[in-house]
Design an enzyme around this catalytic site. Structure first.
Site, PDB file in Angstrom:
ATOM      1  N   GLY A 386       0.912  -1.237   0.111  1.00 53.65           N
ATOM      2  CA  GLY A 386      -0.005  -0.080   0.002  1.00 53.65           C
ATOM      3  C   GLY A 386       0.931   1.208   0.132  1.00 53.65           C
ATOM      4  O   GLY A 386       1.920   1.380  -0.540  1.00 53.65           O
ATOM      5  N   SER A 387       0.510   2.158   0.487  1.00 56.93           N
ATOM      6  CA  SER A 387       0.917   3.666   0.465  1.00 56.93           C
ATOM      7  C   SER A 387       2.429   3.845   1.097  1.00 56.93           C
ATOM      8  O   SER A 387       3.058   4.743   0.971  1.00 56.93           O
ATOM      9  CB  SER A 387       0.183   4.553   0.984  1.00 56.93           C
ATOM     10  OG  SER A 387      -1.019   4.752   0.294  1.00 56.93           O
TER      11      SER A 387
END
Length: 680
Positions: A386-387
């Protein structure tokens, strides 16, 4: 010339007188010396005797020839048989005889101790005994003893072979029955075994066709030696009992050994060669009743104990992190959680914890049924980051001068890349985010705008330099390399996913390694978990230096660390606030990144809107990096403290605060105002 008289008074008889004279002859005449004429008469009688018939002579000659032929044949057969036994069967018979009388006694090497960086024991070995036997040989020895006893009784030769064998078989059966009943009683009476002793199991082992069986493990040495004396053929073999004094703490890293003393999981398995040592041995000959024959010892090879290994783990920190991870799972309702702590400069693993770690000292089967595991998911279970992965895009854009921290980007709410539409997690019109703000607020669109400036080839190069898609080289088994598509296989959709942490998978250790690179002024160092190794003589065994790669320049790394302080920045108005203010620590500057990665729904094959990996990776302190902490929660329903939201930033705060406080790390200088995330 003399003349003989016929008058008996003259003492002579006529020459033709018969030898069998009258009974009135004198004693002198009966004892006279035989004359030559008498011998001639005897010889004539012998040669004039009647001869045996020709037919009878022929029969005797045939019988004699037959006897000679039979004798010659038997001699040839026996000679051939002897030659066959000596030349053909000889070596095999000699080998079997040697096997019957030869015993090899193994002197097990003591397994090396494992300790943490402060010398606290993580695993060590205690000495005990195992009761062992060679069932096939033991039963032969029992039969031999029974046969001697039967011979002493005087009955042996009065019995038929069938009856003799029946009695000997019955004697062996009774002796096995006695062994199987009396050995457990002796052990249980002394309370000298940590394992349950099953008489039926012992009997089955003694009746098996095996040449080696362990009857009972973990027996007190004194009791085992006494049993070996009382029960011929039973040996008290030296046994090493591996102790794990901290139970489940760090068990996912340390692993355990099997009952045979071989590394089975974790570090015990991957480093079995240096921990196990080399067993010694002694060879003896024994008599038929199993008694060692004095003076027959040979091949005496001493044991070489295993090496002592000091790990980079900090037991106190490991204990705290593991407790926090377990508590986070309970509070958040997550399926699992894990955390890794690295030394920022050396990449040495200080702690490596995952939930549901098994306790090697407990009932293994019951724990497995409850979902406990020996697995080390921090290195073996990759996931989409993810981020958290956006730090690579940030580092590349700063390194290649594609942007500056304060550049204001006009970021729309969505972006199209090769037919793929990507949106931010919140709806917004075009927003004036700074480069710092793009990452502080975790804008997917802004990140992809910067990634486009880098281009696919350069971005792929950055991923490789940061270690993505490669194993880290940690000295532990079952490490996954994660997943990174080869550049030749990229499509437009690939480049729309990778910069925002989708379409690839990392292990938690790889994630920690990415942030260690930023903390260590742009140089990635392969993580290590071995601090030092000493052999049995106390000599240090040098370990290979970890490889290092300069991913970005020191200046870039420092700039990125400063930019990513925005993630933990708080703003009551919410404008200049990052996504993880719960990670902030009073008095210290921290830098990091939150992550929320969608999982694939197994029912639809598409990304789910309810199942996520929640991640956080950070550096403390950001101004003078000491620690890198990476965290992952699998499908949490709440925050790690049971609060609303699903952020793992609070767990970073707890672990980093504990470390900074314990190690008395100096406070950071106060920041010069707030970082600008959104231009006004």
């Amino acid at each position: 010339m003399d003349h003989y008289s016929n008058d008996p008074r003259d003492g002579h008889q006529p020459r033709n007188a018969r030898s069998g004279g009258s009974r009135s002859q004198s004693r002198a005449s009966r004892q006279r010396t035989p004359r030559p004429q008498d011998d001639d008469a005897a010889i004539k009688r012998k040669f004039n005797a009647p001869k045996k018939p020709r037919k009878q002579r022929t029969l005797l000659q045939r019988r004699l020839k037959t006897a000679v032929a039979i004798g010659s044949t038997m001699a040839i057969v026996l000679t051939g048989r002897l030659a066959w036994v000596q030349l053909v069967w000889g070596p095999d018979l000699s080998e079997k005889a040697s096997e019957q009388r030869t015993r090899v006694f193994v002197d097990p090497a003591r397994r090396g101790e494992i300790s943490d960086i402060r010398g606290q024991q993580l695993a060590y070995t205690m000495q005990a005994r195992s009761l062992t036997a060679a069932p096939v040989v033991l039963r032969k020895e029992m039969r031999t003893r029974a046969e001697f006893k039967l011979q002493e009784s005087g009955e042996y030769y009065d019995l038929s072979e069938q009856e003799r064998n029946r009695r000997l078989d019955e004697a062996v059966k009774q002796e096995i029955e006695r062994y199987s009943k009396e050995i457990p009683k002796a052990i249980e009476k002394a309370g000298a075994s940590s394992a349950e002793v099953d008489a039926k199991e012992i009997k089955n082992k003694l009746e098996s066709d095996s040449t080696y069986q362990v009857l009972v493990r973990n027996v007190d040495p004194d009791v085992a030696e006494q049993i070996a004396k009382d029960f011929p053929g039973i040996a008290a073999d030296l046994q090493s009992i591996r102790q794990y004094p901290n139970g489940a703490i760090a068990e996912n890293v340390i692993g355990k050994i099997s009952q045979d003393g071989e590394g089975q999981f974790g570090f015990e398995a991957s480093n079995d060669g240096i921990l196990a040592g080399v067993n010694g041995r002694q060879t003896y000959d024994v008599s038929p009743d199993g008694v060692v024959i004095p003076g027959t010892m040979r091949d005496n090879i001493p044991a070489t104990d295993g090496a002592k290994v000091t790990l980079t783990l900090d037991l106190d920190l490991q204990t705290y992190v593991q407790q926090q991870v377990e508590q986070a799972v309970a509070n958040s309702g997550a399926k699992s959680a894990s955390a890794v702590v690295l030394d920022a400069k050396t990449a040495k693993v200080m702690a490596m914890a995952n939930s549901a770690t098994i306790n090697p000292n407990g009932d293994i089967e019951k724990q497995l049924d409850k979902g406990k595991t020996f697995a080390n998911t921090t290195i073996s279970a990759p996931f989409e980051p993810g981020s958290v992965a956006k730090v690579i895009t940030a580092a590349g854009a700063i390194e290649d001068n594609k942007t500056t921290p304060d550049e204001v980007l006009q970021v729309p709410g969505s972006i199209d890349m090769s037919g793929v539409n990507v949106r931010d997690a919140w709806a917004h019109d075009v927003a004036p985010y700074t480069t710092t703000g793009v990452f502080g607020k975790s804008s997917n669109v802004g990140t992809l705008m910067l990634a486009q400036r880098l281009g696919e080839k350069r971005f792929n190069d950055l991923l490789l330099k940061f270690g993505i898609g490669q194993t880290t080289g940690i000295e532990l088994p079952s490490e996954s390399a994660g997943l990174l598509p080869n550049l030749s296989q990229w499509s437009g959709g690939t480049f729309a996913n990778l910069p925002i942490g989708q379409g690839m998978s990392w292990t938690l250790l790889q994630m920690a390694g990415v942030y260690q690179t930023i903390a260590n002024d742009g140089t990635r160092i392969e993580p290590r978990i071995i601090e030092s190794v000493e052999d049995a003589s106390g000599n240090t065994i040098e370990q290979p230096e970890p490889d290092s790669v300069e991913a970005v320049s020191p200046a870039t790394a420092k700039t990125v660390r400063n930019m990513f302080r925005a993630v933990a920045q708080d703003d009551p108005a919410g404008v200049q606030q990052g996504t993880g203010p719960q990670a902030a620590i009073e008095g210290y500057q921290v830098s990091g990144k939150t992550g929320t990665a969608q999982q694939v729904d197994p029912n639809t094959g598409a990304y789910s809107n309810s199942m996520y990996w929640i991640t956080f990776a950070g550096i403390a302190p950001a101004d003078n990096p000491r620690y890198v902490i990476a965290i992952m929660l699998d499908q949490p329903k709440r925050g790690v403290h049971g609060e609303g939201g699903q952020s793992s930033a609070p767990l970073f705060h707890d672990i980093a605060s504990w470390l900074l406080n314990r190690d008395n790390v100096p406070l950071s200088p106060p920041p010069e105002g707030q970082l600008v995330l959104e231009a006004r």
